[in-house]
Motif scaffolding. Structure first.
Motif, PDB file in Angstrom:
ATOM      1  N   THR A   1       0.812  -1.220   0.000  1.00  0.00           N
ATOM      2  CA  THR A   1       0.000   0.000   0.000  1.00  0.00           C
ATOM      3  C   THR A   1       0.846   1.271   0.000  1.00  0.00           C
ATOM      4  OG1 THR A   1      -0.189  -0.153   2.404  1.00  0.00           O
ATOM      5  CG2 THR A   1      -1.970  -1.114   1.105  1.00  0.00           C
ATOM      6  N   ASP A   2       2.110   1.174   0.395  1.00  0.00           N
ATOM      7  CA  ASP A   2       2.985   2.350   0.372  1.00  0.00           C
ATOM      8  C   ASP A   2       3.739   2.488  -0.955  1.00  0.00           C
ATOM      9  OD1 ASP A   2       4.822   0.311   0.557  1.00  0.00           O
ATOM     10  OD2 ASP A   2       5.755   0.999   2.425  1.00  0.00           O
TER      11      ASP A   2
ATOM     12  N   SER B   1      -1.136  -5.927  -1.960  1.00  0.00           N
ATOM     13  CA  SER B   1      -1.402  -6.167  -0.545  1.00  0.00           C
ATOM     14  C   SER B   1      -2.832  -5.778  -0.199  1.00  0.00           C
ATOM     15  CB  SER B   1      -0.405  -5.389   0.323  1.00  0.00           C
ATOM     16  OG  SER B   1       0.895  -5.923   0.169  1.00  0.00           O
ATOM     17  N   ASP B   2      -3.322  -4.704  -0.838  1.00  0.00           N
ATOM     18  CA  ASP B   2      -4.736  -4.348  -0.728  1.00  0.00           C
ATOM     19  C   ASP B   2      -5.421  -4.776  -2.021  1.00  0.00           C
ATOM     20  OD1 ASP B   2      -7.268  -3.322  -0.483  1.00  0.00           O
ATOM     21  OD2 ASP B   2      -6.669  -1.212  -0.469  1.00  0.00           O
ATOM     22  N   SER B   3      -6.032  -5.967  -1.985  1.00  0.00           N
ATOM     23  CA  SER B   3      -6.711  -6.476  -3.175  1.00  0.00           C
ATOM     24  C   SER B   3      -8.231  -6.349  -3.026  1.00  0.00           C
ATOM     25  CB  SER B   3      -6.324  -7.937  -3.423  1.00  0.00           C
ATOM     26  OG  SER B   3      -6.679  -8.743  -2.309  1.00  0.00           O
ATOM     27  N   SER B   4      -8.656  -5.386  -2.246  1.00  0.00           N
ATOM     28  CA  SER B   4     -10.086  -5.209  -1.984  1.00  0.00           C
ATOM     29  C   SER B   4     -10.814  -4.662  -3.207  1.00  0.00           C
ATOM     30  CB  SER B   4     -10.297  -4.252  -0.806  1.00  0.00           C
ATOM     31  OG  SER B   4      -9.822  -2.957  -1.127  1.00  0.00           O
ATOM     32  N   GLU B   5     -12.112  -4.865  -3.230  1.00  0.00           N
ATOM     33  CA  GLU B   5     -12.930  -4.391  -4.344  1.00  0.00           C
ATOM     34  C   GLU B   5     -12.882  -2.872  -4.464  1.00  0.00           C
ATOM     35  OE1 GLU B   5     -17.678  -4.384  -5.180  1.00  0.00           O
ATOM     36  OE2 GLU B   5     -16.772  -6.319  -4.735  1.00  0.00           O
TER      37      GLU B   5
ATOM     38  N   VAL C   1      -9.783  -0.921  -6.525  1.00  0.00           N
ATOM     39  CA  VAL C   1      -9.471  -1.208  -7.926  1.00  0.00           C
ATOM     40  C   VAL C   1      -8.733  -0.043  -8.599  1.00  0.00           C
ATOM     41  CG1 VAL C   1     -10.522  -1.523 -10.202  1.00  0.00           C
ATOM     42  CG2 VAL C   1     -11.252  -2.951  -8.296  1.00  0.00           C
ATOM     43  N   ASP C   2      -9.188   1.184  -8.385  1.00  0.00           N
ATOM     44  CA  ASP C   2      -8.520   2.337  -9.015  1.00  0.00           C
ATOM     45  C   ASP C   2      -7.079   2.460  -8.544  1.00  0.00           C
ATOM     46  OD1 ASP C   2     -10.474   3.897 -10.746  1.00  0.00           O
ATOM     47  OD2 ASP C   2     -11.662   3.669  -8.939  1.00  0.00           O
ATOM     48  N   LYS C   3      -6.860   2.258  -7.262  1.00  0.00           N
ATOM     49  CA  LYS C   3      -5.506   2.339  -6.717  1.00  0.00           C
ATOM     50  C   LYS C   3      -4.650   1.195  -7.258  1.00  0.00           C
ATOM     51  CE  LYS C   3      -2.758   4.697  -4.077  1.00  0.00           C
ATOM     52  NZ  LYS C   3      -2.465   6.109  -4.367  1.00  0.00           N
TER      53      LYS C   3
ATOM     54  N   THR D   1      -0.258  -1.056 -10.546  1.00  0.00           N
ATOM     55  CA  THR D   1       0.172  -1.867 -11.687  1.00  0.00           C
ATOM     56  C   THR D   1       1.307  -1.181 -12.435  1.00  0.00           C
ATOM     57  OG1 THR D   1      -2.009  -2.887 -11.938  1.00  0.00           O
ATOM     58  CG2 THR D   1      -0.579  -2.907 -13.875  1.00  0.00           C
ATOM     59  N   GLU D   2       1.242   0.138 -12.542  1.00  0.00           N
ATOM     60  CA  GLU D   2       2.336   0.886 -13.177  1.00  0.00           C
ATOM     61  C   GLU D   2       3.642   0.690 -12.409  1.00  0.00           C
ATOM     62  OE1 GLU D   2       4.460   3.481 -15.708  1.00  0.00           O
ATOM     63  OE2 GLU D   2       2.586   2.376 -15.963  1.00  0.00           O
ATOM     64  N   ILE D   3       3.566   0.690 -11.081  1.00  0.00           N
ATOM     65  CA  ILE D   3       4.751   0.450 -10.258  1.00  0.00           C
ATOM     66  C   ILE D   3       5.291  -0.959 -10.505  1.00  0.00           C
ATOM     67  CG2 ILE D   3       5.564   0.184  -7.873  1.00  0.00           C
ATOM     68  CD1 ILE D   3       3.535   2.363  -7.079  1.00  0.00           C
ATOM     69  N   ALA D   4       4.367  -1.932 -10.558  1.00  0.00           N
ATOM     70  CA  ALA D   4       4.782  -3.319 -10.800  1.00  0.00           C
ATOM     71  C   ALA D   4       5.417  -3.479 -12.175  1.00  0.00           C
ATOM     72  CB  ALA D   4       3.573  -4.248 -10.655  1.00  0.00           C
ATOM     73  N   MET D   5       4.878  -2.787 -13.173  1.00  0.00           N
ATOM     74  CA  MET D   5       5.433  -2.878 -14.525  1.00  0.00           C
ATOM     75  C   MET D   5       6.859  -2.310 -14.566  1.00  0.00           C
ATOM     76  SD  MET D   5       3.292  -4.434 -16.515  1.00  0.00           S
ATOM     77  CE  MET D   5       3.752  -3.960 -18.190  1.00  0.00           C
ATOM     78  N   LYS D   6       7.096  -1.231 -13.849  1.00  0.00           N
ATOM     79  CA  LYS D   6       8.447  -0.666 -13.791  1.00  0.00           C
ATOM     80  C   LYS D   6       9.412  -1.659 -13.153  1.00  0.00           C
ATOM     81  CE  LYS D   6       7.096   4.221 -13.658  1.00  0.00           C
ATOM     82  NZ  LYS D   6       7.024   5.456 -12.836  1.00  0.00           N
TER      83      LYS D   6
END
Length: 260
Positions: A67-68, A91-95, A98-100, A105-110
């Motif tokens: 989340t950070d 870590s926050d996979s709550s419904e 989704v927007d966050k 996802t951009e962070i993960a792609m980097k």
């Protein structure tokens, strides 16, 4: 003179190696997966194993975004890894997140690009993972270092879960949710050369037991007129249940046919 020759050979070798690595990166197309609400990075383990029985062993990179905005990962990748699987989880996979998750996802792609070199990729989202990919494409994908070639969503609730708002087969009379309207309004930002396949399950009562068919196929309102190719597939039977879509052999075989 000898020193000059040695330096020349070193520089020449470095140049050849760099060009070889760049050419290899051009040819790599990892398969990047995002699970749905409440799922973690292990959600696709069985799915990947079933695919590997068809296409051969693949290395796997799993990235979790906290989340950070920091990341943790596990990896079996090497420089010689060929078209690996990459799983992105949160870590926050709550419904409500989704927007966050689209931002994360951009962070993960980097992070994926730091760990593995590729210019293009295929993507899959199960359930709300398909919403994450869609929002990512509409908000974040203007600045990537790679291009999504193909997207598959499995049982994604583009128009949420209310059966009354999602009649079938009269799909045209659906009642659009605010979320669907928002994604439709931003659809022009989606890369036009994308190929997209929306897969829905018809387990019972025109739904996969969770997501109505019309909601899952409301992807047409977002993608159909904006991209290079859009298609739909409905699977039926006991393995068409929402949580079983990633285990469905018909879907596995279909993905192998489309991607490999």
């Amino acid at each position: 003179m000898i020193l000059v020759l040695v330096l020349s050979l070193i520089l020449s070798y470095g140049s050849i190696k760099y060009k070889s690595e760049q050419k290899m990166a051009q040819n790599q197309v990892p398969f990047i997966l995002i699970p749905g609400t409440g799922a973690n990075g292990d959600r696709f383990d069985s799915f990947m194993n079933k695919l590997m029985k068809k296409v051969g062993k693949r290395d796997v990179l799993k990235i979790n975004v906290k989340t950070d905005g920091t990341t943790q990962y596990t990896s079996s990748l090497t420089k010689k890894s060929n078209n690996p699987f990459i799983v992105i989880s949160f870590s926050d996979s709550s419904e409500k997140g989704v927007d966050k998750q689209a931002e994360w996802t951009e962070i993960a792609m980097k992070k994926a690009h730091q760990l593995y070199s590729f210019k293009a990729y295929n993507a899959l989202g199960h359930s709300n993972g398909g919403l994450v990919w869609t929002i990512f494409l509409e908000k974040e994908a203007q600045k990537p270092t790679s291009q999504m070639k193909n997207l598959i969503t499995l049982g994604t609730p583009y128009n949420y879960l209310d059966p009354k708002a999602n009649p079938y087969p009269d799909r045209a009379s659906l009642t659009e949710t605010d979320m669907l309207k928002r994604m439709v309004n931003k659809r022009e930002k989606i890369p036009h050369n994308l190929k997209m396949i929306s897969i829905a399950g018809n387990y019972k009562d025109n739904s996969d037991g969770v997501v109505p068919l019309t909601s899952a196929l409301s992807s047409s309102k977002i993608y159909k007129k904006e991209i290079d190719s859009y298609s739909e597939k409905i699977v039926s039977g006991s393995n068409a249940q929402h949580d079983q879509l990633t285990e469905n052999q018909e879907i596995i075989d279909y993905i192998v046919h489309k991607f490999y």
